[in-house]
Motif scaffolding. Structure first.
Motif, mmCIF file in Angstrom:
data_model
loop_
_atom_site.group_PDB
_atom_site.id
_atom_site.type_symbol
_atom_site.label_atom_id
_atom_site.label_comp_id
_atom_site.label_asym_id
_atom_site.label_seq_id
_atom_site.Cartn_x
_atom_site.Cartn_y
_atom_site.Cartn_z
ATOM 1 N N THR A 206 0.824 -1.212 0.000
ATOM 2 C CA THR A 206 0.000 0.000 0.000
ATOM 3 C C THR A 206 0.857 1.260 0.000
ATOM 4 O O THR A 206 1.988 1.259 0.486
ATOM 5 C CB THR A 206 -0.930 0.038 1.232
ATOM 6 N N LEU A 239 -3.695 2.999 -0.090
ATOM 7 C CA LEU A 239 -4.359 2.318 -1.206
ATOM 8 C C LEU A 239 -3.418 1.233 -1.698
ATOM 9 O O LEU A 239 -2.236 1.490 -1.928
ATOM 10 C CB LEU A 239 -4.644 3.321 -2.331
ATOM 11 N N ASP A 243 -5.715 -2.368 -5.848
ATOM 12 C CA ASP A 243 -6.911 -1.519 -5.860
ATOM 13 C C ASP A 243 -6.735 -0.322 -6.792
ATOM 14 O O ASP A 243 -7.702 0.142 -7.407
ATOM 15 C CB ASP A 243 -7.237 -1.030 -4.443
ATOM 16 N N GLU A 246 -7.465 -1.559 -10.248
ATOM 17 C CA GLU A 246 -8.914 -1.787 -10.337
ATOM 18 C C GLU A 246 -9.657 -0.467 -10.546
ATOM 19 O O GLU A 246 -10.558 -0.355 -11.377
ATOM 20 C CB GLU A 246 -9.394 -2.469 -9.045
#
Length: 310
Positions: A206, A239, A243, A246
Motif C-alpha cells: 500500500t 491504497l 486496488d 482496479e
C-alpha cells in the motif's frame, strides 16, 4: 512579500508557483531545466535558468532579495541515487547547503524544504508519525534527510525560521511520463496503450497517494505557519497497488489485468503517513479526492499522449 522557489519549472514547484501567484505573492523561480519545463513557469513569475550548486545563485539572491525560500529542486530518482550517489548528494545535499548559505547571507525570513517519506525507511507501524525513526533505505532517502539537519542547525544558529515538509507519494498533472514518473502516471500511460501494468510483488503493498495541488497548498500554508516544524504532507489513507489498477480500469472503462513480477529487494510493504500534525499546525488539509485527482491525471496523460502522437 517575495518568495524564491527552486525547481519552480518542475512538477511540484510549478504548482507551488501557480498557487503563490494566485495568492498575490511576488515569485522568483530558479530552475536549471534539467527536468523542469520553461512553459510550466507562470508568466507572472521572474525566471532564472540557474543551478542551485552554482555561484550564480548568489547573484540571484543579491538581485532579488527574497523574504522566503521554498526549496523544491532535487534529484528525485531513487534508482539513480543508488547508481550515482555522488551526483545525488551533490544536488540534494550540497545544493541545499549552498541555498542555505545564500538565504542566511541575504536575511531570508523563512526556509521551506521539500523532504520525503523516504527518510523514514521501513515503517514500524501502520501510520508513520514525524517522530518515527529515520533509517533511509536508499541514497535518495539519505540525501533528503541530511539537509534537514543542516536546516535545523543553521536556522537555530542564525535565527532563520523554517518548515520541513515530508511528502508521501505525490502524483498529478505535469509529472513526467518518462523515467520513474510515479506508479500512477506509469499505469495510466500503459493502460491507455493497452499494455498491462507491471506490479512487483503481490500488489497488496500500500501507498499514500497525495495530489500535487494539495502538496502545493501545504507549501503556501507553511509561509505563515509551522515555525521550526517537521510535518508529513499526506492524505492519511493507504491504497493497495491492486486496488489502484482496479480503480483505473473502472474510471477508464477498461479491463486490463496487470502482470505480476518478483518483488524488488528493499521495497517497502506498507507506507502511510499520519498527517494530523500538518492539519493542526498548517491549518491545511487535502482537498483533492482520489477520484478527482486520478480523473485529472488521466486527462493530463491522454492530452500528453495525443500531442506526442500528432
Amino acid at each position: 512579500m517575495k518568495v524564491l522557489v527552486t525547481g519552480g519549472a518542475g512538477f511540484i514547484g510549478s504548482h507551488v508557483v501557480d498557487q503563490l501567484i494566485a495568492d498575490n505573492w511576488q515569485v522568483v523561480v530558479v530552475d536549471n531545466l534539467s527536468t523542469g519545463r520553461k512553459h510550466y513557469v507562470h508568466p507572472s513569475a521572474k525566471f532564472y535558468a540557474c543551478d542551485i550548486t552554482s555561484d550564480e545563485l548568489e547573484h540571484v539572491f543579491a538581485q532579488e532579495k527574497p523574504d522566503a525560500v521554498i526549496h523544491q529542486a532535487a534529484q528525485i530518482d531513487v534508482r539513480q541515487s543508488m547508481i550515482a550517489p555522488l551526483r545525488d548528494a551533490t544536488v540534494n545535499i550540497v545544493g541545499t547547503v549552498r541555498l542555505l548559505e545564500c538565504a542566511l547571507a541575504h536575511h531570508v525570513q523563512k526556509f521551506i524544504y521539500a523532504s520525503s517519506a523516504a527518510v523514514y525507511g521501513m515503517p514500524l507501524g501502520e501510520f508513520i508519525e514525524e517522530s518515527h525513526q529515520t533509517l533511509p533505505l536508499s541514497c535518495y532517502g539519505i540525501s533528503k534527510h541530511t539537509p534537514e539537519q543542516y536546516i535545523r542547525v543553521l536556522s537555530e544558529q542564525y535565527g532563520m525560521d523554517y518548515t520541513i515538509l515530508r511528502y508521501a507519494n505525490v502524483y498529478g498533472e505535469r509529472q513526467e511520463l518518462t523515467g520513474e514518473g510515479g506508479v500512477i502516471l506509469s499505469f495510466i500511460q500503459k493502460m491507455l496503450m493497452n499494455i498491462p501494468p507491471a506490479i512487483y510483488g503481490d500488489g497488496l503493498q500500500t501507498r499514500d497517494f497525495i495530489h500535487v495541488e494539495d502538496v502545493a497548498a501545504a507549501n503556501v500554508a507553511a509561509l505563515r505557519h509551522g515555525a521550526r516544524e517537521v510535518l508529513n504532507v499526506a492524505t492519511n489513507r493507504s491504497l493497495s497497488i491492486n486496488d489502484l489498477v482496479e480503480l483505473l480500469n473502472e474510471m477508464m472503462s477498461m479491463r486490463i489485468e496487470p502482470v505480476y513480477l518478483p518483488a524488488r529487494e528493499g521495497d517497502i510493504r506498507h507506507s502511510c503517513l499520519n498527517n494530523h500534525k500538518a492539519r493542526e499546525v498548517l491549518k491545511w488539509e487535502p482537498q483533492v479526492s482520489l477520484h478527482r485527482g486520478l480523473n485529472q491525471t488521466i486527462q493530463y496523460v491522454r492530452s500528453k499522449m495525443s500531442i506526442a502522437h500528432s
